[in-house]
Design a protein around this motif. Structure first.
Motif, PDB file in Angstrom:
ATOM      1  N   GLN A 184       0.764  -4.846 -11.339  1.00  0.00           N
ATOM      2  CA  GLN A 184       1.150  -6.128 -10.755  1.00  0.00           C
ATOM      3  C   GLN A 184       2.413  -6.689 -11.383  1.00  0.00           C
ATOM      4  O   GLN A 184       3.191  -7.390 -10.725  1.00  0.00           O
ATOM      5  CB  GLN A 184       0.007  -7.138 -10.893  1.00  0.00           C
ATOM      6  N   ALA A 185       2.647  -6.371 -12.648  1.00  0.00           N
ATOM      7  CA  ALA A 185       3.787  -6.938 -13.358  1.00  0.00           C
ATOM      8  C   ALA A 185       5.116  -6.318 -12.931  1.00  0.00           C
ATOM      9  O   ALA A 185       6.149  -6.992 -12.954  1.00  0.00           O
ATOM     10  CB  ALA A 185       3.596  -6.774 -14.865  1.00  0.00           C
ATOM     11  N   ASN A 186       5.113  -5.049 -12.544  1.00  0.00           N
ATOM     12  CA  ASN A 186       6.387  -4.379 -12.277  1.00  0.00           C
ATOM     13  C   ASN A 186       6.575  -3.912 -10.845  1.00  0.00           C
ATOM     14  O   ASN A 186       7.672  -3.464 -10.470  1.00  0.00           O
ATOM     15  CB  ASN A 186       6.577  -3.192 -13.228  1.00  0.00           C
ATOM     16  N   ALA A 187       5.533  -3.982 -10.018  1.00  0.00           N
ATOM     17  CA  ALA A 187       5.578  -3.370  -8.687  1.00  0.00           C
ATOM     18  C   ALA A 187       6.713  -3.910  -7.827  1.00  0.00           C
ATOM     19  O   ALA A 187       7.458  -3.140  -7.203  1.00  0.00           O
ATOM     20  CB  ALA A 187       4.245  -3.553  -7.973  1.00  0.00           C
ATOM     21  N   ALA A 188       6.863  -5.216  -7.778  1.00  0.00           N
ATOM     22  CA  ALA A 188       7.903  -5.809  -6.922  1.00  0.00           C
ATOM     23  C   ALA A 188       9.290  -5.371  -7.359  1.00  0.00           C
ATOM     24  O   ALA A 188      10.154  -5.054  -6.524  1.00  0.00           O
ATOM     25  CB  ALA A 188       7.787  -7.326  -6.929  1.00  0.00           C
ATOM     26  N   ASP A 189       9.536  -5.334  -8.654  1.00  0.00           N
ATOM     27  CA  ASP A 189      10.842  -4.909  -9.159  1.00  0.00           C
ATOM     28  C   ASP A 189      11.085  -3.429  -8.886  1.00  0.00           C
ATOM     29  O   ASP A 189      12.213  -3.020  -8.571  1.00  0.00           O
ATOM     30  CB  ASP A 189      10.949  -5.184 -10.659  1.00  0.00           C
ATOM     31  N   LEU A 190      10.052  -2.613  -9.025  1.00  0.00           N
ATOM     32  CA  LEU A 190      10.209  -1.186  -8.759  1.00  0.00           C
ATOM     33  C   LEU A 190      10.554  -0.927  -7.294  1.00  0.00           C
ATOM     34  O   LEU A 190      11.419  -0.108  -6.988  1.00  0.00           O
ATOM     35  CB  LEU A 190       8.925  -0.439  -9.127  1.00  0.00           C
ATOM     36  N   VAL A 191       9.881  -1.624  -6.400  1.00  0.00           N
ATOM     37  CA  VAL A 191      10.151  -1.462  -4.959  1.00  0.00           C
ATOM     38  C   VAL A 191      11.555  -1.946  -4.622  1.00  0.00           C
ATOM     39  O   VAL A 191      12.276  -1.338  -3.820  1.00  0.00           O
ATOM     40  CB  VAL A 191       9.102  -2.208  -4.124  1.00  0.00           C
ATOM     41  N   GLY A 192      11.966  -3.044  -5.243  1.00  0.00           N
ATOM     42  CA  GLY A 192      13.320  -3.552  -5.037  1.00  0.00           C
ATOM     43  C   GLY A 192      13.643  -3.826  -3.583  1.00  0.00           C
ATOM     44  O   GLY A 192      12.879  -4.482  -2.873  1.00  0.00           O
ATOM     45  N   ILE A 204       3.407  -7.004   1.765  1.00  0.00           N
ATOM     46  CA  ILE A 204       3.196  -8.253   2.499  1.00  0.00           C
ATOM     47  C   ILE A 204       4.221  -9.302   2.063  1.00  0.00           C
ATOM     48  O   ILE A 204       4.863  -9.961   2.899  1.00  0.00           O
ATOM     49  CB  ILE A 204       1.761  -8.764   2.278  1.00  0.00           C
ATOM     50  N   GLU A 205       4.383  -9.462   0.779  1.00  0.00           N
ATOM     51  CA  GLU A 205       5.270 -10.502   0.252  1.00  0.00           C
ATOM     52  C   GLU A 205       6.734 -10.228   0.591  1.00  0.00           C
ATOM     53  O   GLU A 205       7.502 -11.165   0.839  1.00  0.00           O
ATOM     54  CB  GLU A 205       5.087 -10.612  -1.262  1.00  0.00           C
ATOM     55  N   LYS A 206       7.125  -8.964   0.623  1.00  0.00           N
ATOM     56  CA  LYS A 206       8.514  -8.620   0.919  1.00  0.00           C
ATOM     57  C   LYS A 206       8.748  -8.328   2.395  1.00  0.00           C
ATOM     58  O   LYS A 206       9.904  -8.167   2.824  1.00  0.00           O
ATOM     59  CB  LYS A 206       8.931  -7.388   0.096  1.00  0.00           C
ATOM     60  N   GLY A 207       7.669  -8.231   3.179  1.00  0.00           N
ATOM     61  CA  GLY A 207       7.812  -7.902   4.591  1.00  0.00           C
ATOM     62  C   GLY A 207       8.267  -6.478   4.828  1.00  0.00           C
ATOM     63  O   GLY A 207       9.018  -6.188   5.765  1.00  0.00           O
ATOM     64  N   ILE A 208       7.817  -5.560   3.973  1.00  0.00           N
ATOM     65  CA  ILE A 208       8.222  -4.162   4.051  1.00  0.00           C
ATOM     66  C   ILE A 208       7.068  -3.320   4.617  1.00  0.00           C
ATOM     67  O   ILE A 208       5.942  -3.415   4.139  1.00  0.00           O
ATOM     68  CB  ILE A 208       8.591  -3.618   2.659  1.00  0.00           C
ATOM     69  N   PRO A 209       7.312  -2.478   5.604  1.00  0.00           N
ATOM     70  CA  PRO A 209       6.258  -1.587   6.099  1.00  0.00           C
ATOM     71  C   PRO A 209       5.711  -0.695   4.993  1.00  0.00           C
ATOM     72  O   PRO A 209       6.444  -0.272   4.093  1.00  0.00           O
ATOM     73  CB  PRO A 209       6.968  -0.763   7.179  1.00  0.00           C
ATOM     74  N   PHE A 210       4.420  -0.414   5.089  1.00  0.00           N
ATOM     75  CA  PHE A 210       3.676   0.323   4.072  1.00  0.00           C
ATOM     76  C   PHE A 210       2.981   1.486   4.766  1.00  0.00           C
ATOM     77  O   PHE A 210       2.141   1.284   5.651  1.00  0.00           O
ATOM     78  CB  PHE A 210       2.654  -0.636   3.450  1.00  0.00           C
ATOM     79  N   ILE A 211       3.341   2.708   4.409  1.00  0.00           N
ATOM     80  CA  ILE A 211       2.767   3.889   5.055  1.00  0.00           C
ATOM     81  C   ILE A 211       1.706   4.479   4.143  1.00  0.00           C
ATOM     82  O   ILE A 211       2.009   5.050   3.095  1.00  0.00           O
ATOM     83  CB  ILE A 211       3.858   4.915   5.394  1.00  0.00           C
ATOM     84  N   HIS A 212       0.471   4.297   4.558  1.00  0.00           N
ATOM     85  CA  HIS A 212      -0.678   4.710   3.753  1.00  0.00           C
ATOM     86  C   HIS A 212      -1.068   6.144   4.057  1.00  0.00           C
ATOM     87  O   HIS A 212      -1.058   6.590   5.205  1.00  0.00           O
ATOM     88  CB  HIS A 212      -1.873   3.798   4.061  1.00  0.00           C
ATOM     89  N   GLY A 213      -1.430   6.875   3.007  1.00  0.00           N
ATOM     90  CA  GLY A 213      -1.991   8.204   3.159  1.00  0.00           C
ATOM     91  C   GLY A 213      -3.007   8.448   2.057  1.00  0.00           C
ATOM     92  O   GLY A 213      -2.851   7.943   0.938  1.00  0.00           O
ATOM     93  N   ALA A 214      -4.056   9.183   2.366  1.00  0.00           N
ATOM     94  CA  ALA A 214      -5.074   9.508   1.371  1.00  0.00           C
ATOM     95  C   ALA A 214      -5.756  10.808   1.781  1.00  0.00           C
ATOM     96  O   ALA A 214      -5.841  11.126   2.974  1.00  0.00           O
ATOM     97  CB  ALA A 214      -6.095   8.384   1.240  1.00  0.00           C
ATOM     98  N   ILE A 215      -6.251  11.535   0.784  1.00  0.00           N
ATOM     99  CA  ILE A 215      -6.922  12.804   1.069  1.00  0.00           C
ATOM    100  C   ILE A 215      -8.167  12.951   0.196  1.00  0.00           C
ATOM    101  O   ILE A 215      -8.294  12.330  -0.860  1.00  0.00           O
ATOM    102  CB  ILE A 215      -5.994  14.015   0.864  1.00  0.00           C
ATOM    103  N   SER A 216      -9.078  13.793   0.674  1.00  0.00           N
ATOM    104  CA  SER A 216     -10.266  14.155  -0.087  1.00  0.00           C
ATOM    105  C   SER A 216     -10.749  15.501   0.435  1.00  0.00           C
ATOM    106  O   SER A 216     -11.192  15.593   1.584  1.00  0.00           O
ATOM    107  CB  SER A 216     -11.367  13.098   0.066  1.00  0.00           C
ATOM    108  N   GLY A 217     -10.652  16.523  -0.378  1.00  0.00           N
ATOM    109  CA  GLY A 217     -11.077  17.844   0.067  1.00  0.00           C
ATOM    110  C   GLY A 217     -10.260  18.320   1.259  1.00  0.00           C
ATOM    111  O   GLY A 217      -9.041  18.412   1.202  1.00  0.00           O
ATOM    112  N   PHE A 218     -10.948  18.620   2.365  1.00  0.00           N
ATOM    113  CA  PHE A 218     -10.281  19.028   3.598  1.00  0.00           C
ATOM    114  C   PHE A 218      -9.949  17.843   4.499  1.00  0.00           C
ATOM    115  O   PHE A 218      -9.415  18.034   5.593  1.00  0.00           O
ATOM    116  CB  PHE A 218     -11.184  19.993   4.386  1.00  0.00           C
ATOM    117  N   ASP A 219     -10.281  16.630   4.088  1.00  0.00           N
ATOM    118  CA  ASP A 219     -10.129  15.448   4.936  1.00  0.00           C
ATOM    119  C   ASP A 219      -8.964  14.576   4.482  1.00  0.00           C
ATOM    120  O   ASP A 219      -8.618  14.525   3.298  1.00  0.00           O
ATOM    121  CB  ASP A 219     -11.409  14.607   4.911  1.00  0.00           C
ATOM    122  N   GLY A 220      -8.381  13.871   5.447  1.00  0.00           N
ATOM    123  CA  GLY A 220      -7.271  12.984   5.111  1.00  0.00           C
ATOM    124  C   GLY A 220      -7.137  11.884   6.137  1.00  0.00           C
ATOM    125  O   GLY A 220      -7.769  11.898   7.196  1.00  0.00           O
TER     126      GLY A 220
END
Length: 228
Positions: A94-102, A125-141
């Motif tokens: 939480q402390a560095n995320a916004a600065d890292l995203v820039g 949300i705060e910066k109004g930037i699209p967020f592309i989520h991805g996740a996997i588990s085994g053969f599923d994603g």
């Protein structure tokens, strides 16, 4: 090219932030470099282990023991010398995320934990930037495109983090999901096609199928209700 010179210029002028340099981050970074994304920032704090090599395709046997972001930066520079790669070895919080995203145009979730995903969801949300989520588990994603003010956010879909379950990671699964995330990135930046916005794509690798389900905003969501 499908999206023409103007689309390629948009890619060249784009700055994409990738959270994670592992199973998802490697194929995402590789295909975005191939597409000509002008600036890629990739953040990860891990070191390469032998057990990573079945799925983290930018890391080789000779890289075991190195920082993942250094390995990724080296491979992308060799692959496409015309792009700029910022490799940052740190833990996102939480402390560095916004600065890292820039000033990035997109945030790509190539993580393996929901705690950090929620942090980046809030930054998006705060910066109004699209967020592309991805996740996997085994053969599923799964994958989706979250656009602040227009689609559900990550907490709308997952109000609480799913239980942590450790499955062997099949190398092809993050490859497939990572390519989908890269594809959605290219589509968004070039204004081409229909995004996975408002839909969650679900990969069942054992059945060899993909489905998508509609996702809706949670009116009581603690993360994004102020953007409604």
């Amino acid at each position: 090219m499908l999206f023409g010179r103007e689309g390629q210029e948009r890619l060249d002028n784009a700055h994409v932030f990738i959270a994670g340099a592992g199973g998802l981050g490697c194929p995402v970074a590789l295909y975005l470099a191939a597409a000509g994304i002008g600036t890629i920032t990739i953040v990860d704090n891990d070191f390469i282990e032998t057990t990573n090599l079945n799925r983290q395709v930018l890391h080789y046997e000779k890289d075991v023991g190195r920082q993942k972001v250094d390995s990724v930066r080296e491979k992308l520079a060799a692959f496409n010398s015309q792009i700029t790669v910022h490799a940052v070895s740190t833990t996102i919080d939480q402390a560095n995320a916004a600065d890292l995203v820039g000033d990035a145009d997109l945030i790509i979730d190539a993580l393996d934990n929901f705690e950090t995903r929620y942090v980046l969801n809030q930054v998006a949300i705060e910066k109004g930037i699209p967020f592309i989520h991805g996740a996997i588990s085994g053969f599923d994603g799964q994958a989706t495109v979250l656009i602040p003010g227009k689609t559900p956010c990550l907490r709308c879909i997952f109000p609480k983090a799913p239980p942590k379950v450790v499955f062997p990671a099949v190398g092809t699964t993050p490859g497939l999901i990572g390519m989908i995330q890269a594809n959605e990135t290219i589509k968004y930046l070039t204004g081409t096609g229909e995004l996975l916005a408002g839909r969650l794509l679900i990969l069942d690798g054992l059945r060899g199928t993909t489905d998508s389900i509609e996702i809706v905003r949670d009116e009581a969501c603690t993360a994004c209700r102020e953007t409604k």
